[in-house]
Design a protein around this motif. Structure first.
Motif, mmCIF file in Angstrom:
data_model
loop_
_atom_site.group_PDB
_atom_site.id
_atom_site.type_symbol
_atom_site.label_atom_id
_atom_site.label_comp_id
_atom_site.label_asym_id
_atom_site.label_seq_id
_atom_site.Cartn_x
_atom_site.Cartn_y
_atom_site.Cartn_z
ATOM 1 N N ARG A 130 0.855 -1.185 0.000
ATOM 2 C CA ARG A 130 0.000 0.000 0.000
ATOM 3 C C ARG A 130 0.895 1.240 0.000
ATOM 4 N NH1 ARG A 130 -5.394 -0.007 1.813
ATOM 5 N NH2 ARG A 130 -4.932 -1.970 2.834
ATOM 6 N N VAL A 131 0.697 2.134 -0.978
ATOM 7 C CA VAL A 131 1.493 3.352 -1.104
ATOM 8 C C VAL A 131 0.750 4.533 -0.481
ATOM 9 C CG1 VAL A 131 2.578 4.925 -2.750
ATOM 10 C CG2 VAL A 131 2.586 2.467 -3.191
ATOM 11 N N ALA A 132 -0.538 4.632 -0.736
ATOM 12 C CA ALA A 132 -1.356 5.725 -0.204
ATOM 13 C C ALA A 132 -2.767 5.203 0.009
ATOM 14 C CB ALA A 132 -1.373 6.905 -1.163
ATOM 15 N N SER A 133 -3.504 5.862 0.911
ATOM 16 C CA SER A 133 -4.862 5.437 1.200
ATOM 17 C C SER A 133 -5.699 6.649 1.579
ATOM 18 C CB SER A 133 -4.860 4.424 2.344
ATOM 19 O OG SER A 133 -6.157 3.945 2.565
ATOM 20 N N ASP A 134 -6.972 6.601 1.217
ATOM 21 C CA ASP A 134 -7.891 7.680 1.576
ATOM 22 C C ASP A 134 -9.276 7.084 1.753
ATOM 23 O OD1 ASP A 134 -8.798 10.195 2.172
ATOM 24 O OD2 ASP A 134 -8.853 10.894 0.108
ATOM 25 N N GLU A 135 -10.020 7.626 2.698
ATOM 26 C CA GLU A 135 -11.382 7.173 2.947
ATOM 27 C C GLU A 135 -12.333 8.271 2.502
ATOM 28 O OE1 GLU A 135 -14.027 6.423 6.790
ATOM 29 O OE2 GLU A 135 -12.218 5.197 6.715
ATOM 30 N N ASP B 217 -13.230 3.090 0.789
ATOM 31 C CA ASP B 217 -11.798 3.290 0.923
ATOM 32 C C ASP B 217 -11.145 3.124 -0.445
ATOM 33 O OD1 ASP B 217 -9.291 3.443 2.521
ATOM 34 O OD2 ASP B 217 -9.042 1.397 1.782
ATOM 35 N N VAL B 218 -10.210 4.022 -0.770
ATOM 36 C CA VAL B 218 -9.439 3.906 -2.007
ATOM 37 C C VAL B 218 -7.969 3.946 -1.634
ATOM 38 C CG1 VAL B 218 -8.835 5.002 -4.193
ATOM 39 C CG2 VAL B 218 -11.193 4.978 -3.443
ATOM 40 N N SER B 219 -7.203 3.003 -2.173
ATOM 41 C CA SER B 219 -5.768 2.944 -1.911
ATOM 42 C C SER B 219 -5.018 2.859 -3.228
ATOM 43 C CB SER B 219 -5.419 1.706 -1.080
ATOM 44 O OG SER B 219 -6.062 1.747 0.159
ATOM 45 N N VAL B 220 -3.799 3.366 -3.218
ATOM 46 C CA VAL B 220 -2.881 3.158 -4.336
ATOM 47 C C VAL B 220 -1.920 2.080 -3.872
ATOM 48 C CG1 VAL B 220 -1.103 4.178 -5.781
ATOM 49 C CG2 VAL B 220 -3.102 5.524 -5.151
ATOM 50 N N ILE B 221 -1.811 1.014 -4.654
ATOM 51 C CA ILE B 221 -0.914 -0.074 -4.309
ATOM 52 C C ILE B 221 0.098 -0.259 -5.432
ATOM 53 C CG2 ILE B 221 -2.563 -1.245 -2.818
ATOM 54 C CD1 ILE B 221 -3.210 -3.155 -5.077
ATOM 55 N N MET B 222 1.263 -0.810 -5.080
ATOM 56 C CA MET B 222 2.317 -1.014 -6.072
ATOM 57 C C MET B 222 2.715 -2.483 -6.061
ATOM 58 S SD MET B 222 6.117 0.689 -6.337
ATOM 59 C CE MET B 222 6.655 -0.072 -4.831
ATOM 60 N N HIS B 223 2.846 -3.056 -7.257
ATOM 61 C CA HIS B 223 3.325 -4.429 -7.378
ATOM 62 C C HIS B 223 4.811 -4.431 -7.074
ATOM 63 C CE1 HIS B 223 4.382 -8.254 -9.405
ATOM 64 N NE2 HIS B 223 3.212 -8.603 -8.898
ATOM 65 N N LYS B 224 5.233 -5.250 -6.136
ATOM 66 C CA LYS B 224 6.621 -5.222 -5.668
ATOM 67 C C LYS B 224 7.623 -5.621 -6.749
ATOM 68 C CE LYS B 224 5.454 -6.129 -0.857
ATOM 69 N NZ LYS B 224 5.519 -7.108 0.245
ATOM 70 N N GLU B 225 7.231 -6.522 -7.621
ATOM 71 C CA GLU B 225 8.152 -7.013 -8.646
ATOM 72 C C GLU B 225 8.251 -6.079 -9.849
ATOM 73 O OE1 GLU B 225 8.160 -11.095 -10.863
ATOM 74 O OE2 GLU B 225 7.900 -11.457 -8.706
ATOM 75 N N LYS C 12 6.858 -2.948 -10.072
ATOM 76 C CA LYS C 12 6.789 -1.533 -9.665
ATOM 77 C C LYS C 12 5.683 -0.785 -10.397
ATOM 78 C CE LYS C 12 10.539 -1.860 -7.129
ATOM 79 N NZ LYS C 12 10.407 -2.317 -5.793
ATOM 80 N N CYS C 13 4.636 -1.494 -10.855
ATOM 81 C CA CYS C 13 3.483 -0.860 -11.495
ATOM 82 C C CYS C 13 2.441 -0.514 -10.432
ATOM 83 C CB CYS C 13 2.872 -1.779 -12.549
ATOM 84 S SG CYS C 13 3.940 -2.001 -13.985
ATOM 85 N N TYR C 14 1.705 0.571 -10.653
ATOM 86 C CA TYR C 14 0.745 1.081 -9.684
ATOM 87 C C TYR C 14 -0.686 0.698 -10.070
ATOM 88 C CZ TYR C 14 4.443 3.843 -7.586
ATOM 89 O OH TYR C 14 5.582 4.225 -6.944
ATOM 90 N N TYR C 15 -1.497 0.453 -9.034
ATOM 91 C CA TYR C 15 -2.891 0.074 -9.194
ATOM 92 C C TYR C 15 -3.721 0.842 -8.169
ATOM 93 C CZ TYR C 15 -0.942 -3.942 -11.675
ATOM 94 O OH TYR C 15 -0.270 -4.740 -12.557
ATOM 95 N N THR C 16 -5.020 0.981 -8.443
ATOM 96 C CA THR C 16 -5.925 1.509 -7.428
ATOM 97 C C THR C 16 -6.725 0.336 -6.868
ATOM 98 O OG1 THR C 16 -7.625 1.993 -9.076
ATOM 99 C CG2 THR C 16 -6.159 3.786 -8.463
ATOM 100 N N LEU C 17 -6.889 0.339 -5.564
ATOM 101 C CA LEU C 17 -7.663 -0.678 -4.865
ATOM 102 C C LEU C 17 -8.819 0.041 -4.197
ATOM 103 C CD1 LEU C 17 -8.010 -3.555 -3.618
ATOM 104 C CD2 LEU C 17 -6.489 -2.795 -1.790
ATOM 105 N N ALA C 18 -10.037 -0.227 -4.647
ATOM 106 C CA ALA C 18 -11.225 0.452 -4.106
ATOM 107 C C ALA C 18 -12.122 -0.571 -3.436
ATOM 108 C CB ALA C 18 -11.983 1.153 -5.220
ATOM 109 N N SER C 19 -12.603 -0.230 -2.240
ATOM 110 C CA SER C 19 -13.538 -1.113 -1.547
ATOM 111 C C SER C 19 -14.808 -0.331 -1.250
ATOM 112 C CB SER C 19 -12.928 -1.649 -0.263
ATOM 113 O OG SER C 19 -12.676 -0.603 0.642
ATOM 114 N N GLY C 20 -15.929 -0.990 -1.455
ATOM 115 C CA GLY C 20 -17.218 -0.359 -1.222
ATOM 116 C C GLY C 20 -17.701 -0.570 0.187
#
Length: 94
Positions: free
Chosen positions: A40-45, A51-59, A61-69
């Motif tokens: 998890r790189v950043a998170s905001d509620e 909740d929305v988070s920015v996550i990065m793949h460790k291998e 180094k690409c970024y993704y958004t992770l959103a939960s309802g």
């Protein structure tokens, strides 16, 4: 008559035993868990249960958004893209 009294005593004992004198626990804050291999790189509620988070793949180094309802009933992961020379490319560290 005795059976009725014994039944009433057993029922009341059962009901009193099922009751708890302790206060109920407050619900714990739960965020969508990050899949393995990501960090998890950043998170905001926003709003109450989203909740929305920015996550990065460790291998890669690409970024993704992770959103939960609401109550984590809906979770989505979306890869982030940027425009480079008019072409959409994945947003990754080099």
């Amino acid at each position: 008559m005795n059976k009725l009294i014994i039944g009433a005593v057993l029922a009341s004992t059962f009901l009193l035993g099922a009751c708890s004198a302790e206060e109920p626990e407050e619900p714990k804050e739960v965020k969508a868990s990050v899949p393995s291999g990501y960090e998890r790189v950043a998170s905001d509620e926003f709003y109450a249960d989203n909740d929305v988070s920015v996550i990065m793949h460790k291998e890669t180094k690409c970024y993704y958004t992770l959103a939960s309802g609401s109550y984590d009933t809906t979770v989505s992961i979306t890869q982030m893209f940027v425009k480079e020379n008019g072409v959409s490319v994945p947003y990754c560290e080099k």
